[in-house]
Design a protein around this motif. Structure first.
Motif, PDB file in Angstrom:
ATOM      1  N   TYR A 246      25.527  23.850  32.221  1.00 54.19           N
ATOM      2  CA  TYR A 246      26.482  24.363  32.904  1.00 54.19           C
ATOM      3  C   TYR A 246      26.703  25.815  32.479  1.00 54.19           C
ATOM      4  CZ  TYR A 246      31.270  25.085  34.289  1.00 54.19           C
ATOM      5  OH  TYR A 246      32.557  25.710  34.795  1.00 54.19           O
ATOM      6  N   PHE A 264      31.331  18.702  30.996  1.00 54.39           N
ATOM      7  CA  PHE A 264      30.242  18.330  32.066  1.00 54.39           C
ATOM      8  C   PHE A 264      29.066  17.731  30.966  1.00 54.39           C
ATOM      9  CE2 PHE A 264      32.157  21.578  34.737  1.00 54.39           C
ATOM     10  CZ  PHE A 264      31.992  21.068  36.176  1.00 54.39           C
ATOM     11  N   GLN A 286      24.538  14.138  43.306  1.00 56.90           N
ATOM     12  CA  GLN A 286      25.382  15.277  42.947  1.00 56.90           C
ATOM     13  C   GLN A 286      26.909  14.830  43.144  1.00 56.90           C
ATOM     14  OE1 GLN A 286      24.191  18.203  41.358  1.00 56.90           O
ATOM     15  NE2 GLN A 286      26.345  18.383  40.786  1.00 56.90           N
ATOM     16  N   ASP A 287      27.004  13.870  44.006  1.00 59.04           N
ATOM     17  CA  ASP A 287      28.349  13.482  44.428  1.00 59.04           C
ATOM     18  C   ASP A 287      29.050  12.539  43.092  1.00 59.04           C
ATOM     19  OD1 ASP A 287      28.388  14.224  46.558  1.00 59.04           O
ATOM     20  OD2 ASP A 287      28.293  12.494  47.679  1.00 59.04           O
ATOM     21  N   ASP A 290      29.979  14.956  40.345  1.00 58.71           N
ATOM     22  CA  ASP A 290      31.357  15.297  40.606  1.00 58.71           C
ATOM     23  C   ASP A 290      32.401  14.398  40.188  1.00 58.71           C
ATOM     24  OD1 ASP A 290      29.735  17.646  41.383  1.00 58.71           O
ATOM     25  OD2 ASP A 290      29.928  17.465  43.372  1.00 58.71           O
ATOM     26  N   GLU A 291      32.356  13.190  40.985  1.00 59.35           N
ATOM     27  CA  GLU A 291      33.365  12.101  40.689  1.00 59.35           C
ATOM     28  C   GLU A 291      33.718  11.955  39.366  1.00 59.35           C
ATOM     29  OE1 GLU A 291      32.152   8.691  43.102  1.00 59.35           O
ATOM     30  OE2 GLU A 291      31.915   9.800  44.921  1.00 59.35           O
ATOM     31  N   VAL A 293      33.093  13.957  36.573  1.00 59.67           N
ATOM     32  CA  VAL A 293      33.867  15.048  36.172  1.00 59.67           C
ATOM     33  C   VAL A 293      35.348  14.847  36.644  1.00 59.67           C
ATOM     34  CG1 VAL A 293      34.226  17.620  36.123  1.00 59.67           C
ATOM     35  CG2 VAL A 293      31.809  16.563  35.926  1.00 59.67           C
ATOM     36  N   GLN A 294      35.570  14.704  37.521  1.00 56.58           N
ATOM     37  CA  GLN A 294      37.037  14.388  38.140  1.00 56.58           C
ATOM     38  C   GLN A 294      37.594  13.131  37.324  1.00 56.58           C
ATOM     39  OE1 GLN A 294      38.666  16.444  40.212  1.00 56.58           O
ATOM     40  NE2 GLN A 294      40.421  15.201  39.609  1.00 56.58           N
TER      41      GLN A 294
END
Ligand code: AMP
Length: 307
Positions: A246, A264, A286-287, A290-291, A293-294
């Motif tokens: 990151y 991250f 990748q999704d 991202d999820e 991390v959310q």
């Protein structure tokens, strides 16, 4: 601009309360570079294996955008092998075997194409070799992150102290921080360790998250509360790979950005522990990253009005 990852590429045999594996793919550089590959493109690996190491795995590294020109394959020799058994709490483990094999004579050659290194991840490996890598780079990288473990504190403390002095960020777990500093309090341990050279210290606390220290500030990130931790092997290296990956992507090495890097890194580590070995981080979308991390953001977000 590139990220250089150094560390073991190995076979592991793992025993957890959920089951047991024969030799599977492991190693600090394996986990760290795979984790980093979800954030940054230009990843170069330096390590060594024997000719018992599967060519398909090297191909999988390449498929993740990891360059392996610096991964030496030694004919007629055996790869590094580690075996470990986790206790029921999954936070502690016993090392059952550490067979250095090819590592014993490893001379880390840095290919010319790797010399543009701006971020250096010195994954778990003999401290003398970690040091050689720094010395063999023509220019000092913008950021040097070092990971190590109790094994090297017990067998190569002098070299370890020398390489710690040369690094910017040291990542170790809580037990190792206590061992290195001789202090039980992690705050006191951090103060002592920061005096040994690194500007930043990350103390990993397994399911209890991670702490980031510099001489003035401290930041804490939790670990994601997971229903089941299946196999914690490689979580620390995966964390470090996500963290430096990151930072390499954002090219920002401020304390504020390191906080994001820790989130991250923690997100990547939370995937790693869901399955045995590298299975989960080898095949992430990748999704999903991202999820995850959310989920971390949601976990720690709250509003307070002070009256
Ligand atoms: P972690 O669970 O993050 O501490 O990393 C586990 C990985 O580190 C395994 O895949 C092992 O192959 C590797 N490993 C275990 N012991 C050592 C050692 N003494 N030096 C370098 N790598 C090691």
């Amino acid at each position: 601009m590139s990220l250089l990852v150094v560390g073991t590429v190995a076979f592991d045999a793992i025993e957890t309360p959920f089951g047991k594996t024969d030799k599977i793919i492991g190693g600090a550089a394996t986990y760290a570079s795979l984790a980093a590959s979800y954030f940054t493109q230009n990843i170069n690996m330096v390590s060594v294996v024997g000719d018992d190491f599967p060519a398909e795995t090297i191909q999988q590294f390449n498929d993740h955008g990891i360059h392996t020109d610096g991964l030496q394959v030694k004919k007629g020799e055996k790869s590094f092998f580690w075996a470990g058994k986790y206790h029921n709490d999954m936070n502690t483990r016993d090392t059952l075997a550490t067979e250095l094999n090819v590592l014993m004579t490893f001379d880390p050659v840095i290919p010319q194409s790797y010399q543009d290194c701006t971020f250096l991840m010195l994954g778990n490996l003999m401290p003398a070799i970690q040091m050689q890598v720094i010395e063999r780079l023509h220019n000092r990288p913008k950021l040097v992150v070092l990971d190590t473990m109790n094994f090297w504190m017990e067998t190569a403390m002098d070299d370890l102290m020398k390489v710690i002095k040369m690094t910017d960020v040291l990542t170790i777990n809580d037990a190792e921080a206590r061992q290195l500093s001789g202090e039980y309090s992690l705050v006191k341990a951090a103060q002592k360790i920061l005096k040994m050279g690194p500007k930043y210290l990350i103390i990993k606390k397994g399911e209890h998250g991670a702490l980031l220290f510099n001489s003035e500030q401290v930041f804490f990130a939790p670990a994601l509360p997971l229903e089941e931790v299946f196999d914690p092997t490689g979580a620390g290296d995966t964390f470090a790979g996500g963290f430096i990956g990151y930072l390499a992507r954002t090219k920002d090495i401020s304390f504020e950005n390191m906080k994001r890097g820790i989130i991250f890194g923690s997100a990547m580590a939370s995937f790693c522990v869901e399955k045995f070995g590298t299975e989960r981080i080898m095949n992430l979308e990748q999704d999903e990253v991202d999820e995850r991390v959310q989920e971390f953001v949601d976990l720690v977000q709250f509003d307070i009005t002070l009256v």
